[in-house]
Write a protein that holds these residues in place. Structure first.
Motif, PDB file in Angstrom:
ATOM      1  N   MET A 254       0.828  -1.200   0.000  1.00  0.00           N
ATOM      2  CA  MET A 254       0.000   0.000   0.000  1.00  0.00           C
ATOM      3  C   MET A 254       0.872   1.265   0.000  1.00  0.00           C
ATOM      4  O   MET A 254       0.568   2.253  -0.668  1.00  0.00           O
ATOM      5  N   ILE A 255       1.964   1.232   0.744  1.00  0.00           N
ATOM      6  CA  ILE A 255       2.883   2.375   0.767  1.00  0.00           C
ATOM      7  C   ILE A 255       3.515   2.588  -0.606  1.00  0.00           C
ATOM      8  O   ILE A 255       3.612   3.720  -1.113  1.00  0.00           O
ATOM      9  N   ILE A 256       3.946   1.501  -1.252  1.00  0.00           N
ATOM     10  CA  ILE A 256       4.563   1.614  -2.577  1.00  0.00           C
ATOM     11  C   ILE A 256       3.552   2.158  -3.582  1.00  0.00           C
ATOM     12  O   ILE A 256       3.867   3.029  -4.408  1.00  0.00           O
ATOM     13  N   THR A 257       2.322   1.665  -3.525  1.00  0.00           N
ATOM     14  CA  THR A 257       1.298   2.135  -4.465  1.00  0.00           C
ATOM     15  C   THR A 257       1.009   3.612  -4.278  1.00  0.00           C
ATOM     16  O   THR A 257       0.885   4.372  -5.263  1.00  0.00           O
ATOM     17  N   ALA A 258       0.886   4.045  -3.027  1.00  0.00           N
ATOM     18  CA  ALA A 258       0.553   5.442  -2.755  1.00  0.00           C
ATOM     19  C   ALA A 258       1.643   6.380  -3.250  1.00  0.00           C
ATOM     20  O   ALA A 258       1.366   7.369  -3.966  1.00  0.00           O
ATOM     21  N   TYR A 259       2.876   6.104  -2.922  1.00  0.00           N
ATOM     22  CA  TYR A 259       3.967   6.994  -3.326  1.00  0.00           C
ATOM     23  C   TYR A 259       4.222   6.936  -4.831  1.00  0.00           C
ATOM     24  O   TYR A 259       4.584   7.952  -5.452  1.00  0.00           O
ATOM     25  N   MET A 260       4.035   5.772  -5.439  1.00  0.00           N
ATOM     26  CA  MET A 260       4.232   5.675  -6.883  1.00  0.00           C
ATOM     27  C   MET A 260       3.163   6.478  -7.637  1.00  0.00           C
ATOM     28  O   MET A 260       3.473   7.213  -8.589  1.00  0.00           O
ATOM     29  N   THR A 261       1.919   6.358  -7.197  1.00  0.00           N
ATOM     30  CA  THR A 261       0.846   7.109  -7.849  1.00  0.00           C
ATOM     31  C   THR A 261       1.017   8.604  -7.633  1.00  0.00           C
ATOM     32  O   THR A 261       0.819   9.417  -8.555  1.00  0.00           O
ATOM     33  N   ARG A 262       1.409   8.990  -6.432  1.00  0.00           N
ATOM     34  CA  ARG A 262       1.620  10.411  -6.134  1.00  0.00           C
ATOM     35  C   ARG A 262       2.770  10.985  -6.961  1.00  0.00           C
ATOM     36  O   ARG A 262       2.675  12.107  -7.488  1.00  0.00           O
TER      37      ARG A 262
ATOM     38  N   VAL B 144       0.205   2.534 -14.847  1.00  0.00           N
ATOM     39  CA  VAL B 144       1.585   2.154 -14.514  1.00  0.00           C
ATOM     40  C   VAL B 144       1.691   1.485 -13.139  1.00  0.00           C
ATOM     41  O   VAL B 144       2.296   0.407 -13.027  1.00  0.00           O
ATOM     42  N   PRO B 145       1.128   2.036 -12.053  1.00  0.00           N
ATOM     43  CA  PRO B 145       1.241   1.333 -10.768  1.00  0.00           C
ATOM     44  C   PRO B 145       0.583  -0.032 -10.765  1.00  0.00           C
ATOM     45  O   PRO B 145       1.117  -0.984 -10.162  1.00  0.00           O
TER      46      PRO B 145
ATOM     47  N   SER C 190       1.054  -5.658 -10.094  1.00  0.00           N
ATOM     48  CA  SER C 190       0.515  -6.993 -10.377  1.00  0.00           C
ATOM     49  C   SER C 190       1.634  -7.969 -10.724  1.00  0.00           C
ATOM     50  O   SER C 190       1.653  -9.110 -10.235  1.00  0.00           O
ATOM     51  N   VAL C 191       2.579  -7.517 -11.544  1.00  0.00           N
ATOM     52  CA  VAL C 191       3.705  -8.389 -11.886  1.00  0.00           C
ATOM     53  C   VAL C 191       4.580  -8.641 -10.660  1.00  0.00           C
ATOM     54  O   VAL C 191       5.023  -9.775 -10.405  1.00  0.00           O
ATOM     55  N   GLY C 192       4.828  -7.582  -9.868  1.00  0.00           N
ATOM     56  CA  GLY C 192       5.640  -7.773  -8.663  1.00  0.00           C
ATOM     57  C   GLY C 192       4.988  -8.686  -7.649  1.00  0.00           C
ATOM     58  O   GLY C 192       5.666  -9.495  -6.993  1.00  0.00           O
ATOM     59  N   THR C 193       3.668  -8.612  -7.516  1.00  0.00           N
ATOM     60  CA  THR C 193       2.966  -9.484  -6.564  1.00  0.00           C
ATOM     61  C   THR C 193       3.024 -10.939  -7.006  1.00  0.00           C
ATOM     62  O   THR C 193       3.178 -11.850  -6.184  1.00  0.00           O
ATOM     63  N   LEU C 194       2.886 -11.178  -8.287  1.00  0.00           N
ATOM     64  CA  LEU C 194       2.913 -12.548  -8.795  1.00  0.00           C
ATOM     65  C   LEU C 194       4.244 -13.245  -8.494  1.00  0.00           C
ATOM     66  O   LEU C 194       4.274 -14.446  -8.188  1.00  0.00           O
TER      67      LEU C 194
ATOM     68  N   MET D 136      -8.905  -1.737  -9.377  1.00  0.00           N
ATOM     69  CA  MET D 136      -9.024  -3.144  -8.971  1.00  0.00           C
ATOM     70  C   MET D 136      -9.359  -4.035 -10.164  1.00  0.00           C
ATOM     71  O   MET D 136      -8.895  -5.183 -10.234  1.00  0.00           O
ATOM     72  N   SER D 137     -10.129  -3.509 -11.140  1.00  0.00           N
ATOM     73  CA  SER D 137     -10.433  -4.302 -12.336  1.00  0.00           C
ATOM     74  C   SER D 137      -9.175  -4.496 -13.177  1.00  0.00           C
ATOM     75  O   SER D 137      -8.920  -5.597 -13.692  1.00  0.00           O
ATOM     76  N   LEU D 138      -8.403  -3.441 -13.328  1.00  0.00           N
ATOM     77  CA  LEU D 138      -7.167  -3.540 -14.107  1.00  0.00           C
ATOM     78  C   LEU D 138      -6.153  -4.442 -13.429  1.00  0.00           C
ATOM     79  O   LEU D 138      -5.506  -5.271 -14.081  1.00  0.00           O
ATOM     80  N   PHE D 139      -6.014  -4.305 -12.128  1.00  0.00           N
ATOM     81  CA  PHE D 139      -5.088  -5.153 -11.374  1.00  0.00           C
ATOM     82  C   PHE D 139      -5.470  -6.628 -11.510  1.00  0.00           C
ATOM     83  O   PHE D 139      -4.617  -7.497 -11.742  1.00  0.00           O
ATOM     84  N   GLY D 140      -6.776  -6.910 -11.382  1.00  0.00           N
ATOM     85  CA  GLY D 140      -7.219  -8.294 -11.497  1.00  0.00           C
ATOM     86  C   GLY D 140      -7.096  -8.839 -12.905  1.00  0.00           C
ATOM     87  O   GLY D 140      -6.709 -10.003 -13.102  1.00  0.00           O
ATOM     88  N   ALA D 141      -7.416  -8.016 -13.900  1.00  0.00           N
ATOM     89  CA  ALA D 141      -7.326  -8.488 -15.283  1.00  0.00           C
ATOM     90  C   ALA D 141      -5.889  -8.803 -15.670  1.00  0.00           C
ATOM     91  O   ALA D 141      -5.622  -9.810 -16.354  1.00  0.00           O
ATOM     92  N   ILE D 142      -4.954  -7.976 -15.236  1.00  0.00           N
ATOM     93  CA  ILE D 142      -3.536  -8.235 -15.551  1.00  0.00           C
ATOM     94  C   ILE D 142      -3.063  -9.512 -14.869  1.00  0.00           C
ATOM     95  O   ILE D 142      -2.344 -10.332 -15.465  1.00  0.00           O
ATOM     96  N   THR D 143      -3.479  -9.715 -13.627  1.00  0.00           N
ATOM     97  CA  THR D 143      -3.070 -10.922 -12.910  1.00  0.00           C
ATOM     98  C   THR D 143      -3.627 -12.174 -13.561  1.00  0.00           C
ATOM     99  O   THR D 143      -2.916 -13.173 -13.744  1.00  0.00           O
ATOM    100  N   VAL D 144      -4.913 -12.146 -13.929  1.00  0.00           N
ATOM    101  CA  VAL D 144      -5.508 -13.306 -14.594  1.00  0.00           C
ATOM    102  C   VAL D 144      -4.864 -13.546 -15.952  1.00  0.00           C
ATOM    103  O   VAL D 144      -4.650 -14.699 -16.363  1.00  0.00           O
TER     104      VAL D 144
END
Length: 400
Positions: free
Chosen positions: A1-9, A257-258, A263-267, A374-382
């Motif tokens: 969550m910290i990485i996502t927040a700072y990357m988006t900001r 971009v985030p 999604s790739v990093g989590t996988l 959340m839709s984009l994150f899930g679609a990329i993971t699937v």
């Protein structure tokens, strides 16, 4: 969550797409127009109706004249007129009392109570006259489990808002449902695994409509019915995205971009970290879809051949924990309140549909970005888990 927040900001600052919420949220309240009543000149008919209504109200507000006094109640001699003090201060008991409307009838009170609780009463009646007889008579548990689940959610929704920080309705209703159906299962001589299997057999109603195992075999449970409705609810989240489609175009890079990188990093990171900590390989693979909503997490885990039960619990807990502490964590990270892009993308990518539902009540503009995130994150993971070479690499990280 910290990485996502700072990357988006950081992406917003680089692309210079930050906007103040005071200006943009004002658009949600309606079109800009002069709100000063003195600047609006009423029409002739409107002024006439207003004056007529005012005169009618004035007539209705007139107090009734006092009752006429009996001659015997007038002080002094009969030939003398009443004094000035007696004329100015008449007897309060002789004046007309203010009328109080009669209390509503008892039938109206009961009708109001029933109307306010019609859903609860309906499911309670189905539970008593359909669910319990079918459960013990025919051995089919879906009506019973469904009514118990819905009634448990109604009860959990009645928790005061000050307690929901620790007793989230999703957790409370899930715990109450599991305990209640387990007690009913014990009455029929079943254990917890058998009861949970009857709650969710894996046969959704969409499969029944397509003719899969319609004749014979297992029947769908309450979890399968709610899972079918969950698929439709995910599609319904596209409504706020369409409403704020202009904002989605303006902050395209800050959203895409985030989500792609995370999604790739989590996988590749989550299964390996869990495996190193001593978790079994199948359960470690389930953590690859930890941040996804359940409708997308289950197909992703099936592609990886992970544990279904683990991803169900982990995905729900990730959403609930994110909804409980996500806003506080963003405040601790010094993310401005008007930065709806960072808040929407961060909560959507890490807490999926639960946080999106929370944002729908507090910040609809952030909820639109959260839905897309959340839709984009899930679609990329699937998508990535559907590629056999990538699936083989991820499984090799946990020793498979």
């Amino acid at each position: 969550m910290i990485i996502t927040a700072y990357m988006t900001r950081a992406l917003q600052l680089l692309t210079k797409s930050t906007k103040k919420a005071e200006v943009e949220r004002a658009e949600e309240l309606g079109e800009d127009r002069d709100e000063i009543p003195i600047a609006e000149t009423p029409l002739e008919d409107e002024s006439r109706l207003t004056s007529a209504a005012g005169s009618t109200v004035a007539l209705l507000n007139l107090s009734a004249p006092p009752r006429a006094q009996e001659p015997v109640s007038i002080a002094g001699r009969q030939s003398d007129p009443p004094s000035r003090d007696e004329e100015q201060s008449p007897d309060p008991g002789l004046m007309m009392r203010r009328q109080v409307p009669p209390p509503p009838a008892r039938c109206r009170i009961w009708a109001a109570h029933i109307s306010n609780r019609i859903d609860i009463l309906t499911y309670a009646l189905i539970l008593l006259f359909v669910g319990i007889p079918v459960f013990f008579g025919a051995g089919y548990s879906m009506p019973l489990h469904l009514c118990v689940n819905v009634l448990a959610y109604f009860g959990a929704s009645a928790i005061p808002h000050s307690w929901r920080r620790f007793l989230h309705p999703v957790i409370v209703s899930a715990f109450a449902t599991a305990v209640t159906i387990y007690v009913f299962g014990l009455m029929r001589g079943q254990g917890l695994p058998e009861t949970l299997h009857e709650y969710r057999t894996g046969l959704k109603y969409l499969q029944l409509w397509e003719g899969a195992r319609a004749d014979g075999g297992e029947k769908p449970g309450a979890g399968d019915m709610l899972g079918t409705v969950l698929d439709a609810s995910i599609v319904a989240l596209a409504l706020p995205m369409f409403q704020y489609r202009r904002e989605l175009k303006e902050h395209f890079l800050a959203i895409v971009v985030p989500n792609v990188l995370l999604s790739v990093g989590t996988l590749f990171s989550q299964p390996y970290i869990c495996y190193v900590l001593g978790i079994s390989p199948q359960r470690s693979l389930a953590f690859a879809a930890r941040s996804l909503t359940l409708a997308l997490a289950i197909p992703a885990v099936e592609n990886l051949k992970g544990d279904h039960d683990t991803i169900a619990a982990v995905a729900i807990m990730s959403g609930v924990v994110g909804a409980l502490v996500g806003q506080k964590m963003l405040d601790w990270l010094k993310i401005p309140d008007d930065d709806y892009v960072t808040r929407g993308v961060t909560l959507g990518a890490n807490s999926s549909a639960v946080a999106t539902a929370l944002l729908l009540r507090t910040d609809p503009r952030a909820a639109a970005l959260s839905s897309l995130s959340m839709s984009l994150f899930g679609a990329i993971t699937v998508l990535f888990t559907s590629i056999p070479p990538m699936t083989a690499v991820i499984r090799s990280l946990v020793g498979l």
